[in-house]
Enzyme design. Structure first.
Site, PDB file in Angstrom:
ATOM      1  CD  GLU B 282      -3.244   0.523   2.093  1.00 50.01           C
ATOM      2  OE1 GLU B 282      -3.311  -0.645   2.541  1.00 50.01           O
ATOM      3  OE2 GLU B 282      -4.025   1.413   2.406  1.00 50.01           O
ATOM      4  CD  GLU B 285      -2.766   0.991  -4.517  1.00 48.38           C
ATOM      5  OE1 GLU B 285      -2.766   0.099  -3.631  1.00 48.38           O
ATOM      6  OE2 GLU B 285      -3.795   1.378  -5.099  1.00 48.38           O
ATOM      7  CB  CYS B 302      -7.260  -3.227   5.852  1.00 48.84           C
ATOM      8  SG  CYS B 302      -6.497  -1.680   6.122  1.00 48.84           S
ATOM      9  CB  SER B 322      -5.351   0.912  -1.434  1.00 46.37           C
ATOM     10  OG  SER B 322      -4.504  -0.209  -1.565  1.00 46.37           O
ATOM     11  CE  LYS B 361     -10.801  -7.994   8.100  1.00 48.00           C
ATOM     12  NZ  LYS B 361     -10.006  -7.555   6.950  1.00 48.00           N
ATOM     13  CD  GLU B 364     -11.733  -9.056   3.501  1.00 47.94           C
ATOM     14  OE1 GLU B 364     -11.274  -8.013   3.028  1.00 47.94           O
ATOM     15  OE2 GLU B 364     -11.341  -9.529   4.587  1.00 47.94           O
ATOM     16  CD  GLU B 369     -14.301 -10.238  -5.169  1.00 50.18           C
ATOM     17  OE1 GLU B 369     -15.251 -11.009  -5.405  1.00 50.18           O
ATOM     18  OE2 GLU B 369     -14.441  -9.156  -4.577  1.00 50.18           O
ATOM     19  CB  CYS B 520      -9.764  -3.853  13.973  1.00 50.84           C
ATOM     20  SG  CYS B 520      -9.379  -3.423  12.290  1.00 50.84           S
TER      21      CYS B 520
END
Ligand code: SF4
Ligand code: SF4
Ligand code: SF4
Ligand code: FES
Lengths: 162, 591
Positions: B282, B285, B302, B322, B361, B364, B369, B520
């Site tokens: 990141e 990036e 994230c 990102s 999560k 996710e 994908e 989190c």
């Protein structure tokens, strides 16, 4: 949703652009303009998208007020009393007659809370706890008029004349 | 201007500012008023009626949560009438509530249950009037709603609306038909819900729960064919202690690792390893976007609740996010490629379990994908599409992990600390602070500064982005270039930063967005309760651990360096793109 309906809803939204009971007013008018006197999901989705009023909020409102319909209404509405007096005097018979002879759609599980409409959208059938006219039992309301001492035969004739 | 007023509570005199409710005044005076529907700063629907008090001169009892104090008000909190009314109101709630506490996931942790105990309600003489049975909502990968246990306090509705501005749910219907639901009862999984789980953190009953994956994880452990790897997120170590009676803010990293080792996972690894990896990808990036005139500000990726939020509500900003996968997913793909190769194990035999502070999560890990390892092996192992396997197999919340540790009969409290396995258990202090709002930003800047200047940030701690303020900003001089950053937590706060972007007025280069209040550590999978004071303490534990770590910058993680040398080659390289990056699709709501 077709562009014509969308255009109509756009107009209604514009008319109710501010003020407190804004959403209520809007929804009432959309229901009135609907040929089957109800609020289809896609119309409500459209309202949510256009007004940024949350979808769930709109759903909360339309399920709170009993004058909003979420299923298509028939051209004529028959409400049958399911109170004790009417029951003893045969309201169940009337109900079953209608059920048997017309093709209704909707969740038909609870006699006390019926809300069904025929496939051809001609008839809506509802049940009501009590009209407060127990002396006239069994009582049936047809398009807003109260009929006492109803019999299957009489009802049949009324429907045939619709 | 607020003025001070004289009030009386239970015949004692007090002087208090007049801008508070009777409930607050009583709390200030050290008098406890029972509440079920009230949620400080969030929900004031006054529906439960447990907080009633007597006010001199008033005919009926008053709800303390919505009544303001005034000069001369005389309040009585413990009269016979008050006690009776509270009991009756609670009995009315219980009348419509099942009594199978023994089988309930909330047993012994339930506010409704302890309230019944507190108010000494031992029987209930009212009939259940809820006739229509609303089916459980099982549509979401993350959450589960059992309407039968719902007391319609609407805390969940208000949190979803006020804190997250998602507005996925509302009370629909009235009277005995009332229930909390989504648009047309389509279910959370088919709604704008972003799976954050903030609603279940505040639910006083067992009506809202995370989807449990405990049974599946036990089966993986018991399956001799499977090589089971567990990864734990940074926020777990700062909170799981609470499940075992440690005060909030107790770091229990060593005990957690020891417990997991006792549970016969084949490897106990750390999501912090891939958090360091995330920072490198990141950070690079960001530098590339700045150097090549790419889309700015760049936003962190994230937090899967935030990703869902963007896809649903802000499809126009997806270019800003990102392309890095979250640390959980990076870990999964690295474990089933690099590490599988290293150990010479068939990737299909590896099971990757995560312990996450987060309900999103779970969702996710099931995104279609997220199967990069499968794509990687496809040719080599001659796999067909139907053989596809996920990078991360199961996701446990902190609470589920604690349940399993208890069930395994492990004496967590008295364990002596152990260390994560190598190499995917190696991490730095930069990764530890990922769990706190502002942590990813701080970690990224430590590394970006180094990448751009070749030297270490003079002061590693970036105080401006720490703490619980809704939006935090900082500005940094890196080699003569000003870098402006902002950090938000709680999706309501994110909207401000996103509005600026939409209007083309964002002054920032880099933005960190976390879905949950506090980051989190305040996730929907964390121990309950999770009020602000508790969040602060958990955050404190993370910063302290960072302080005590020898290596505190992601680019100095030797295991990550080795991963690049032997496998990935370079940040943002071809392999990285295949395994560590992803893309997003603007889905909108119901379109
Ligand atoms: S929600 Fe609470 S009171 Fe209800 S069954 Fe579960 S533990 Fe018992
Ligand atoms: S999980 Fe989050 S977004 Fe979904 S209903 Fe709960 S609070 Fe709202
Ligand atoms: S689901 Fe829980 S928080 Fe939501 S209204 Fe029901 S009891 Fe209250
Ligand atoms: S806490 Fe005041 S009415 Fe529920």
């Amino acid at each position: 949703m077709n562009p014509k309906t969308a255009g109509k809803i756009d107009g209604i939204i514009k008319k109710h652009s501010e003020g407190h009971g804004r959403l209520l007013g809007m929804l009432e008018e959309i229901q009135r303009e609907n040929p089957h006197n109800y609020l289809p999901a896609d119309s409500l989705e459209y309202v949510a998208r256009k007004t940024s009023i949350p979808y769930a909020k709109i759903y909360g409102v339309v399920t709170f007020y009993s004058f909003f319909n979420l299923i298509p209404q028939g051209e004529h509405c028959i409400s049958i009393c399911r109170g004790t007096a009417c029951h003893t005097k045969g309201s169940k018979k009337i109900l079953d007659f209608l059920r048997k002879n017309y093709e209704f759609e909707g969740e038909d599980t609870n006699d006390a809370k019926l809300f069904l409409t025929t496939k051809d959208r001609k008839l809506t059938l509802r049940s009501v706890a009590c009209f407060g006219q127990c002396a006239l039992a069994p009582v049936v309301e047809i398009d807003g008029d109260i009929y006492g001492n109803m019999k299957v035969e009489t009802l049949k004739k009324i429907i045939e004349k619709f | 201007m607020n003025k001070q007023v004289r009030i009386k509570i239970n015949n004692s005199d007090y002087l208090m500012y007049d801008d508070i409710t009777v409930l607050m005044a009583c709390r200030n005076a050290g008098i406890k008023i029972p509440t079920l529907c009230y949620l400080e700063g969030v929900s004031q629907r006054a529906s439960c009626g447990l907080c009633v008090v007597e006010v001199k001169g008033a005919k009926s009892l008053m709800r303390a949560c919505v009544t303001n104090i005034r000069e001369g008000i005389e309040i009585f909190t413990n009269t016979k009438r008050v006690r009776q009314a509270r009991k009756t109101n609670l009995e009315l709630l219980l009348a419509n509530h099942p009594r199978n506490c023994l089988q309930c996931n909330k047993n012994m942790k339930c506010e409704l249950q302890s309230m019944a105990d507190e108010l000494d309600v031992r029987e209930c003489n009212y009939p259940n009037i809820r006739k229509r049975k609303v089916p459980v909502d099982n549509t979401s990968h993350s959450l589960f709603r059992d309407h039968e246990k719902c007391i319609l306090c609407a805390r969940c509705v208000e949190v979803c609306s006020q804190v997250q501005t998602v507005d996925a749910i509302e009370i629909a219907g009235r009277g005995m038909d009332a229930h909390v639901t989504t648009f047309f009862d389509r279910g959370l999984g088919n709604s704008e819900c972003v799976n954050c789980g903030q609603c279940l953190l505040v639910c006083p009953t067992g009506a809202l729960m995370a989807k449990s994956e405990v049974d599946s994880v036990w089966s993986e452990i018991d399956n001799p064919e499977k090589f089971v790897i567990i990864q734990t997120a940074p926020a777990i170590r700062a909170a799981i202690g609470e499940e075992f009676g440690f005060p909030p803010g107790t770091g229990t990293t060593g005990k957690l690792v020891a417990a997991l080792k006792k549970m016969s996972f084949d490897r106990v690894f750390d999501t912090q390893f891939s958090a360091d990896l995330t920072i490198i990808e990141e950070g690079n990036e960001l530098i590339e976007r700045i150097k090549t005139g790419g889309t700015l500000p760049m936003i962190t990726s994230c937090s899967p609740g935030w990703i869902r939020f963007a896809e649903k509500f802000y499809p126009g900003v997806l270019d800003h996010i990102s392309s890095c996968k979250s640390p959980q997913q990076m870990f999964g793909s690295v474990a089933k490629t690099y590490y599988a190769r290293k150990l010479k194990i068939d990737p299909r035999k590896i099971s990757v379990i995560s312990v996450m502070p987060c309900t999103a999560k779970k969702f996710e890990a099931r995104r279609p994908e997220m199967t990069s390892a499968f794509e990687y092996w496809k040719k080599e192992l001659n796999l067909k599409d139907k053989d596809s396997f996920p990078d991360v197999d199961y996701v446990l919340t902190t609470r589920e992990m604690a349940d399993m540790i208890r069930e395994a009969g492990i004496d967590f409290v008295n364990l002596s600390g152990e260390r994560f396995d190598s190499p995917l258990g190696m991490s730095t202090g930069a990764a530890t602070i990922f769990g706190a709002t502002g942590g990813v930003m701080e970690a990224a800047l430590r590394t970006a500064y180094f990448e751009l200047t070749g030297s270490r940030l003079p002061k590693l701690e970036l105080e401006e982005v720490r703490g619980l303020k809704g939006i935090k900003e900082a500005s940094l001089d890196i080699k003569g270039k000003r870098i402006n950053v902002a950090v938000s937590h709680g999706l309501k706060n994110a909207r401000q930063l996103l509005r600026q972007i939409k209007e083309g007025k964002s002054p920032y280069h880099f933005i960190e967005i976390m879905t949950c209040p506090g980051g989190c550590i305040g996730g929907g999978g964390q121990p309950i309760p999770a009020g602000y004071e508790i969040l602060k303490k958990r955050i404190g534990a993370l910063y302290q651990e960072d302080q005590e770590m020898q290596i505190r910058q992601s680019h100095e993680n030797p295991a990550v360096m080795e991963l690049y040398e032997n496998f990935l080659e370079k940040p943002l390289g071809k392999m990285s793109h295949k395994l560590l990056h992803t893309n997003y699709t603007g889905k909108g709501i119901y379109i």
